[in-house]
Design a protein around this motif. Sequence first.
Motif, short mmCIF file in Angstrom:
data_model
loop_
_atom_site.label_atom_id
_atom_site.label_comp_id
_atom_site.label_asym_id
_atom_site.label_seq_id
_atom_site.Cartn_x
_atom_site.Cartn_y
_atom_site.Cartn_z
N PRO A 54 21.76 9.94 8.01
CA PRO A 54 23.19 9.65 7.86
C PRO A 54 23.53 8.81 6.64
CG PRO A 54 22.25 8.21 9.52
CD PRO A 54 21.16 9.17 9.13
N HIS A 55 22.51 8.24 5.97
CA HIS A 55 22.79 7.32 4.86
C HIS A 55 22.40 7.94 3.52
CE1 HIS A 55 23.24 4.42 8.05
NE2 HIS A 55 21.97 4.53 8.40
N PRO A 56 23.20 7.73 2.48
CA PRO A 56 22.74 8.07 1.13
C PRO A 56 21.62 7.12 0.73
CG PRO A 56 24.80 6.87 1.02
CD PRO A 56 24.55 7.12 2.48
N VAL A 57 20.91 7.46 -0.32
CA VAL A 57 19.70 6.73 -0.70
C VAL A 57 19.88 6.06 -2.05
CG1 VAL A 57 17.23 6.94 -1.19
CG2 VAL A 57 18.27 8.30 0.64
N GLY A 58 19.53 4.79 -2.11
CA GLY A 58 19.47 4.07 -3.38
C GLY A 58 18.04 3.97 -3.86
N LEU A 59 17.87 3.69 -5.14
CA LEU A 59 16.52 3.63 -5.72
C LEU A 59 16.48 2.59 -6.84
CD1 LEU A 59 14.18 6.60 -6.51
CD2 LEU A 59 14.50 4.79 -8.20
N ARG A 60 15.43 1.78 -6.81
CA ARG A 60 15.16 0.82 -7.88
C ARG A 60 13.67 0.77 -8.14
NH1 ARG A 60 19.15 -4.21 -5.85
NH2 ARG A 60 20.98 -2.84 -5.48
N THR A 61 13.26 0.43 -9.35
CA THR A 61 11.85 0.38 -9.70
C THR A 61 11.47 -1.01 -10.19
OG1 THR A 61 12.25 1.11 -11.98
CG2 THR A 61 11.83 2.81 -10.34
N ARG A 62 10.17 -1.27 -10.15
CA ARG A 62 9.65 -2.58 -10.60
C ARG A 62 8.17 -2.43 -10.93
NH1 ARG A 62 11.87 -7.40 -9.21
NH2 ARG A 62 13.78 -6.17 -9.54
N VAL A 63 7.71 -3.23 -11.89
CA VAL A 63 6.29 -3.33 -12.22
C VAL A 63 5.84 -4.75 -11.91
CG1 VAL A 63 4.54 -3.25 -14.04
CG2 VAL A 63 6.39 -1.56 -14.02
N LEU A 64 4.76 -4.89 -11.14
CA LEU A 64 4.18 -6.19 -10.83
C LEU A 64 2.84 -6.32 -11.53
CD1 LEU A 64 4.82 -6.62 -6.99
CD2 LEU A 64 6.25 -7.37 -8.89
N VAL A 82 6.20 0.41 -8.70
CA VAL A 82 6.75 0.88 -7.44
C VAL A 82 8.17 1.40 -7.64
CG1 VAL A 82 5.39 -0.78 -6.11
CG2 VAL A 82 7.72 -1.36 -6.78
N SER A 83 8.53 2.33 -6.76
CA SER A 83 9.93 2.72 -6.58
C SER A 83 10.33 2.30 -5.17
CB SER A 83 10.12 4.23 -6.72
OG SER A 83 9.87 4.67 -8.03
N VAL A 84 11.46 1.63 -5.04
CA VAL A 84 11.95 1.19 -3.74
C VAL A 84 13.15 2.06 -3.38
CG1 VAL A 84 12.90 -0.72 -2.41
CG2 VAL A 84 11.13 -1.14 -4.13
N LEU A 85 13.04 2.81 -2.28
CA LEU A 85 14.12 3.65 -1.78
C LEU A 85 14.68 3.01 -0.52
CD1 LEU A 85 11.81 5.58 -3.17
CD2 LEU A 85 13.31 7.39 -2.37
N TYR A 86 16.00 3.09 -0.34
CA TYR A 86 16.64 2.34 0.74
C TYR A 86 17.97 2.99 1.11
CZ TYR A 86 19.07 0.63 -3.42
OH TYR A 86 19.78 0.55 -4.61
N PRO A 87 18.45 2.73 2.34
CA PRO A 87 19.76 3.26 2.72
C PRO A 87 20.87 2.52 1.97
CG PRO A 87 18.87 1.87 4.46
CD PRO A 87 17.79 2.02 3.44
N ALA A 88 21.74 3.28 1.36
CA ALA A 88 22.79 2.69 0.52
C ALA A 88 24.13 2.65 1.26
CB ALA A 88 22.93 3.48 -0.77
N ARG A 89 24.92 1.65 0.92
CA ARG A 89 26.27 1.54 1.48
C ARG A 89 27.19 2.56 0.84
NH1 ARG A 89 30.16 -1.47 -0.64
NH2 ARG A 89 28.67 -2.77 -1.78
N THR A 90 27.07 2.75 -0.46
CA THR A 90 27.82 3.75 -1.20
C THR A 90 27.01 4.12 -2.43
OG1 THR A 90 29.87 4.27 -2.37
CG2 THR A 90 29.10 2.00 -2.47
N VAL A 91 27.20 5.33 -2.94
CA VAL A 91 26.52 5.72 -4.17
C VAL A 91 27.54 6.09 -5.25
CG1 VAL A 91 24.43 6.48 -2.99
CG2 VAL A 91 26.30 8.11 -3.33
N ARG A 92 28.77 5.75 -5.01
CA ARG A 92 29.82 6.07 -5.99
C ARG A 92 29.53 5.36 -7.31
NH1 ARG A 92 35.91 5.51 -4.08
NH2 ARG A 92 35.07 7.17 -2.74
N GLY A 93 29.53 6.13 -8.39
CA GLY A 93 29.29 5.58 -9.71
C GLY A 93 27.83 5.31 -10.03
N CYS A 94 26.93 5.67 -9.11
CA CYS A 94 25.49 5.43 -9.31
C CYS A 94 24.79 6.77 -9.53
CB CYS A 94 24.89 4.70 -8.12
SG CYS A 94 25.66 3.11 -7.75
N PRO A 95 24.25 7.02 -10.71
CA PRO A 95 23.68 8.35 -10.99
C PRO A 95 22.41 8.61 -10.21
CG PRO A 95 23.16 6.81 -12.76
CD PRO A 95 24.11 6.09 -11.84
#
Length: 377
Positions: A54-64, A82-95
């Motif tokens: 039911p949730h759109p997905v957000g994504l962010r990356t990081r190097v440790l 790593v790539s961190v994927l998570y349930p997003a509140r909205t994806v409007r304006g986020c490619p």
Amino acid sequence: MTQLPASSRRTVVKAALLGAAALLGPAAAPAAATAPAGAEEGPTVLRLPAPTGPHPVGLRTRVLTDRSRQDPWEPGARRVKVSVLYPARTVRGCPRVPQLTPAEAEAFAELAPWVHPGLPAGGVDWGAVLTHGHLDAPPLPGRRPVLLYGPGGGDSRTLGTGLAEELASHGRIVVLVDHPGDASQVELPGGVRRTVLTGPPDPETFRTMVSTRVADLRLLLDRLGDLPLASAMDPRRIGAYGHSAGGTAAVHALVTDDRIGAGVNLEGHLDLDPELVAGLDKPLLMFRTDGFREAARLTRSWSGVPARQCLLPAGSDHGVFTDYAHLVPRLQAAGLVTAGARAALIGPADPAAATAVVRHGLRSFFARRLPVRVHRA
């Protein structure tokens, strides 16, 4: 031994890395890149299936960077992406984020037929494959379970995108982990790091690879606070799952790290330390196919492990646990992959049934063992 295209590498590590996993089959020189008659003109653009949650997905990356540990495959401190994927509140304006960066796509276009013989040496726009993850989308509020994913030997974390998006769309935070030197290609600060070497397996190299992966997972657990979405991660509900060598590492981490509460093994061997895994006292689910060429070894290595086992529908093979389940049939339809190459990688059957079983199995398992109980900040 088959040599990969030229890249920076340590000559002292002559044992196989991709083949050392032996979980994706022995390495071989790529087949001729000539496409069958009737192949589509122009680069083929591939697509991944949408998640069902039911949730759109957000994504962010990081190097440790772990300055306390030397990288086993080249000089310098160990780095993990790593790539961190998570349930997003909205994806409007986020490619939507491409599966591979432009530099990674360029490297993989060259490496593909060496990493997995039968994949095309041309005719594919690997950089045009879009994930359903939206860059820096604002997350849903609350703290959520965390799942760490490790790819198969020689694969990059991005080949676990479809399954990770499925889990994230149902309310979990998923951390896709790249293991540089092992992964086919990883873009790090300073450039793309390619896999070290390829060839037949040797036990010492495989053991080094798995122990390095387990240490990489521990690094992430030690430094959860440095990851994107750290404030949304519940450190009391952490799971691990992985494909092939990633499954081997996930089980070893599950056994040895009290912070990991449950795990899933997607057709990874467990014969590095039988006594260790036989002592497992945490929930573990293990999936296998009927087409895996290492089936006899897999059966022996799983015989003493206290875990539930699930066999995928007939006609599936080892790569069906990855995004190849969706990419390879499209490549075959475009005339870029033969039926034999497809069967060797994901099996001859329609992968839809196997994908449905894996998605449902992981969702149900983690829902029971690491349920989503959102605690508002």
